[in-house]
Structures are given as structure tokens and as C-alpha cells.
Design an enzyme around this catalytic site. Structure first.
Site, short mmCIF file in Angstrom:
data_model
loop_
_atom_site.label_atom_id
_atom_site.label_comp_id
_atom_site.label_asym_id
_atom_site.label_seq_id
_atom_site.Cartn_x
_atom_site.Cartn_y
_atom_site.Cartn_z
N LEU A 13 0.50 -1.30 -0.02
CA LEU A 13 0.36 0.43 -0.19
C LEU A 13 0.76 1.34 -0.04
CD1 LEU A 13 -2.66 -0.99 2.78
CD2 LEU A 13 -2.47 -1.71 0.80
N GLY A 19 8.18 3.33 -0.38
CA GLY A 19 7.66 1.37 -0.61
C GLY A 19 8.05 1.62 -2.44
N ASP A 204 6.54 14.11 14.70
CA ASP A 204 7.35 12.70 13.62
C ASP A 204 8.25 12.26 15.61
OD1 ASP A 204 8.06 11.52 11.89
OD2 ASP A 204 9.98 11.46 12.85
N LYS A 208 7.22 8.87 17.58
CA LYS A 208 8.80 7.89 17.97
C LYS A 208 8.85 7.61 19.21
CE LYS A 208 10.09 8.88 13.89
NZ LYS A 208 11.31 9.70 12.09
#
Ligand SMILES: NC(=O)C1=CN([C@@H]2O[C@H](COP(=O)(O)OP(=O)(O)OC[C@H]3O[C@@H](n4cnc5c(N)ncnc54)[C@H](O)[C@@H]3O)[C@@H](O)[C@H]2O)C=CC1
Ligand SMILES: N[C@@H](CC=O)C(=O)O
Ligand code: NA
Length: 441
Positions: A13, A19, A204, A208
Site C-alpha cells: 500500500l 514503497g 514525528d 516515535k
């Protein structure tokens, strides 16, 4: 003899920075991956948003815009999610697990916002949910916390977990680059999130930090629990001030157990945990100071293991795809062996303490009037809030007079009250820079 099973079919996806590298590695390493898993890994489909785009190395026959259809297909065994964001990623992963598929994801934003829903689904449907790529890119960090260190008692996880901001701060420090120019470079190199606000405002790194704290302390932590400050307020003056102290500014993620006040019945867990992200000065001699460009580095301090350091590429297509492939092979081996991987346990349920209770140190740079009594007035403000000064230095004279103060450790609430008090003093023309100091005392 066990019958040989057919290939394991993988649905991908998203085919962006990460990707497209996953597709490349699956193709280029197909034979080795098949040997390592015990059966071939075969791409069953690639869900994209813009099918008209030409994607090198991707068979157009595999491309679809119907991600929902792809994840529920009977001929798919494992789903790799590298779309990012909350929706439709969450629905797609839940659908995949409901239909018996295991999932590999790099999506820290979703895991930190609603990981509980995903982990519950993994448990309910007996699916694997692996997410090594979500924190610190290529660096094996989550598997060590989730498996290798699960028998130990982790006290602290501290490090640099965002490549984009480290790249920007490094450029500002090493060649005086401007913030925007350095951010554009980080975006071009594939380090930044689709919306780089997530990087520069610390979202971000906070996501994390939540993932790391949850794994380290076996306690539920979401992004909303994390104290977050980004780097947009870090000025050239802050970077120069750090240089003057033989320090460097880094965006740090810190997850630590807060010890009990003494005598309390808090046991080994302490009063709770502190999870925070902010830019801080660290001495140039500290190992984190030499982490350059988009590299990440994380220290884990555990009771029996002692101090461990993890270092490597924290962002970028190929490094992140390496972590995705590692998870894919692990999950595929579990499928072949019929044994699911570990499930998350958050039995400890420790409170996440407010930032005001966290003990830190401040560096404060003041523009002051150069007259008798200034130092006494400034010192009185620190004393009023019971903050002890480690060092004070005057720079310049007359109109140019400046004071640089570094404190000892004190509750963050007391330190910010000091700064407010200093802003109200007649002899303080401007509080030019305030930054926390980490990595020494
Ligand atoms: N780029 C990096 O260095 C790292 C990225 N990650 C994470 O990996 C994930 C992907 O990041 P990147 O590849 O950098 O982002 P990207 O923006 O380059 O790629 C995402 C792709 O997903 C596509 N997409 C969006 N919605 C879709 C949908 N509904 N169906 C199908 N495709 C859709 C977009 O068109 C885009 O091509 C994110 O969760 C990110 O946080 C994690 C570690 C490092
Ligand atoms: N945007 C992130 C990508 C990796 O997680 C970063 O810069 O670290
Ligand atoms: Na990682």
C-alpha cells in the site's frame, strides 16, 4: 514430508519514497529472500493514488487504486503499509488483519495515535503487526526493545530520532545554512514527511518517542502524552550560543522513568515516566553531538544490560525499506512456521508525568543593562524559585552587555518561572535565548 507451500503473496500500500524501494528490494533480492523465508515472496498488487504515473520496476498490471479490495483479496498473505497518515491507513490495516493477514508498517503517526486499536486487532485475529521502520529508519531498535531487552528493566531511552531536523540543525551548525534552505534539501533527499511540519514541529519525533516509551516501559503512551517542542524557534543566535558553550543543538527524544521522591511505595518503576521531545544543547564531546546529516542515534539504558547505543540511517527510501524488508521476512517466516510473533503488553500502566515535574537544566542568554546590581537582580530571580546556578558569564559591555547563565538541574516548572521573572526585570532588555541542556551535569 511436509508439502512445499506456494509463494507468499504481498500487497503493497503506497509506492512513494519508501514503497518504491520496497519494490526494488523485493525484485533484486527475490532469490535470497525466498531462501531465507523458505518460500518466494511475490508481489500481489501495489495500491497507489495516481495510477497514471510511470513507476520504474513496477509491473503496471499489479497497480490498482482499490486499496480496500487489495487488502481483502484471498490471494494476499501479508500487507505492507507505506502510505502514511491516519486514514485510510488504519482502516486498511484493520481490514487486512480481520481477514487473517499480517501487517508490516512504517507508520509512526498512526501507531502513536491509535496503536491500541491495531494491537487489539492483531491479538484478536492472531495476526502479526511489525513496525521496525516506524522509528529510526534502518536502525534495528524496536526489535531489540520488543524482544532482546524484554527481560531487562529499561530506565531510559534518549536520542535523535528525526533525520530531517538533524539534517537541518547540522547544516545550520556546520556551514551556517538557513533553516528553509536546509529543509528543502532534506525534502529533496526523501527524508521529510509528506507534510514537513510533522518533522520541524516535533510531531514525528514525539510519535516515535511514544512508541519507544510504550515498548521500553510496557506502559500505554500516545503522542498526546508526549511533551513536544520543535525546531522552528531555534535561531541562528541559539546555534551560535551553543557554539560559544562548546555545545551543539540537537532535537532530542527522551523517555525515562522518574525516580520516587524517596520513601514512596513506587517500587522500581518510580513515580511514573517522562516522555519529551525538544531541542537541547549537548556538549560537543557527547557521542550524540557527532551524529550528522539525517543519521539517528539512540541510547538505551537498562538495569542489567547497561548503556547501549544504536546508530545509523534514520530516514530515506532505501534505509527505511531495509527495515520494512526485515519485518517482512520475519512475518513471512512466522507464517511459514505457523507461529505468530510477539504481541504488545502494556501491563505496567505507569503515569506519564507533566513536563513541569521533569527535572532539566537551562541555558539562558540575557541582553542586560550594564549597571551595578544587575547580577544581583538576576541571581535573586533564580533564588526566588530555588533554582541553583552552575555558571554565569558576562559577555560585552555597555549597550552590548550580555549574561549567559547555566543552571543546575531543577523542575522544569521552576525553570520556566525563572524565565518569566527575568522577562519582567527592568535590567533585562531581552531574554535572547533559552534552551535546555542535556548530556552532562
Ligand atoms: N521517508 C522516510 O525516510 C521514512 C518514512 N517513513 C514512513 O513511511 C511511510 C511512507 O513514507 P514515504 O514513502 O516517505 O511517503 P511518500 O509520500 O513518498 O509515499 C506515500 C505514497 O502513498 C500514496 N498514497 C497516499 N494515499 C494513498 C491511498 N489511499 N492509496 C494508495 N496510495 C496512497 C501517495 O501517493 C504516495 O506516493 C510514512 O508512514 C512515513 O512516515 C518511516 C521512516 C522513514
Ligand atoms: N521524516 C522522518 C522520516 C523517518 O522516520 C525523519 O526525518 O526522520
Ligand atoms: Na528502526
Amino acid at each position: 514430508m511436509k508439502p512445499e507451500r506456494g509463494p507468499l503473496r504481498v500487497a503493497l500500500l503506497g509506492c512513494g519514497v519508501v514503497g518504491s524501494e520496497v519494490v526494488r528490494l523485493l525484485r533484486e533480492q527475490a532469490d535470497d529472500l525466498a531462501a531465507r523465508v523458505g518460500t518466494p515472496l511475490e508481489l500481489a498488487g501495489v495500491a497507489v493514488r495516481r495510477p497514471e504515473r510511470v513507476r520504474a520496476g513496477v509491473d503496471p498490471a499489479l497497480v490498482t487504486t482499490d486499496a480496500q479490495g487489495l487488502v481483502t483479496r484471498d490471494d494476499v498473505d501479508i500487507v505492507v503499509e507505506v502510505i502514511g497518515g491516519i486514514e485510510p491507513a488504519r482502516t486498511l490495516m484493520l481490514e487486512a488483519m480481520k481477514t487473517g493477514k499480517s501487517v508490516v508498517t512504517a507508520n509512526k503517526a498512526l501507531l502513536a495515535e491509535d496503536g491500541a486499536t491495531l494491537f487489539a486487532a492483531a491479538r484478536e485475529y492472531g495476526a502479526d503487526l511489525y513496525y521496525e521502520a516506524s522509528v529510526a529508519g534502518a536502525i534495528p531498535l524496536l526489535r531489540p526493545l520488543r524482544e532482546s531487552l524484554v527481560g531487562d528493566h529499561v530506565h531510559r531511552v534518549l536520542g535523535i530520532v528525526n533525520g530531517t531536523t538533524n539534517y537541518i540543525l547540522d547544516q545550520m551548525d556546520s556551514n551556517g545554512a538557513g533553516f528553509n534552505e536546509a529543509l528543502e534539501e532534506a525534502q529533496a533527499l526523501g527524508y521529510a514527511e509528506a507534510d514537513p511540519t510533522a518533522d520541524v514541529e516535533g510531531f514525528d519525533a514525539a510519535a516515535k518517542a511514544a512508541i519507544l516509551a510504550q515498548l521500553a516501559f510496557h506502559t500505554p503512551v500516545t503522542a498526546a502524552d508526549v511533551h513536544r517542542e520543535g525546531i522552528t524557534e531555534v535561531s541562528a543566535a541559539d546555534v551560535a550560543g551553543a557554539k560559544g558553550m562548546d555545545c551543539v543543538v540537537k532535537l532530542l527524544a527522551i523517555c525515562e522513568r522518574v525516580p520516587s521522591d524517596g520513601g514512596a511505595q513506587d517500587g522500581r518503576n518510580g513515580r511514573g515516566v517522562s516522555v519529551r521531545v525538544y531541542p537541547a544543547m549537548i556538549p560537543r564531546s557527547h557521542p550524540l553531538a557527532s551524529v550528522r546529516e539525517a543519521y539517528n542515534a539512540v541510547f538505551v539504558e537498562a538495569e542489567s544490560a547497561g548503556s547501549l547505543m544504536f546508530y545509523g540511517a534514520g530516514a530515506g527510501g532505501a534505509p527505511t525499506a531495509s527495515a520494512v524488508l526485515g519485518d517482512l521476512v520475519a512475518v513471512a517466516r512466522n507464517v511459514v512456521g505457523g507461529t505468530p510473533g510477539p504481541v504488545e503488553v502494556t501491563y505496567a500502566k505507569l503515569p506519564v508525568l507533566p513536563m513541569g515535574e521533569t527535572v532539566t537544566r537551562y541555558y539562558i542568554h540575557l541582553d542586560v543593562t550594564d549597571e551595578a546590581g544587575v547580577l544581583a537582580a538576576v541571581a535573586a530571580e533564580f533564588a526566588r524559585h530555588e533554582v541553583s546556578i552552575q555558571a554565569v558569564r558576562q559577555v560585552g559591555l555597555g549597550e552590548e552587555a550580555q549574561l549567559v547563565v547555566v543552571t543546575h538541574r531543577a523542575p522544569d516548572a521552576a525553570l520556566s518561572a525563572v524565565v518569566e521573572g527575568l522577562r519582567g526585570l527592568d535590567s533585562v532588555r531581552e531574554v535572547a535565548s533559552v534552551m535546555r541542556v542535556e548530556g552532562e551535569e
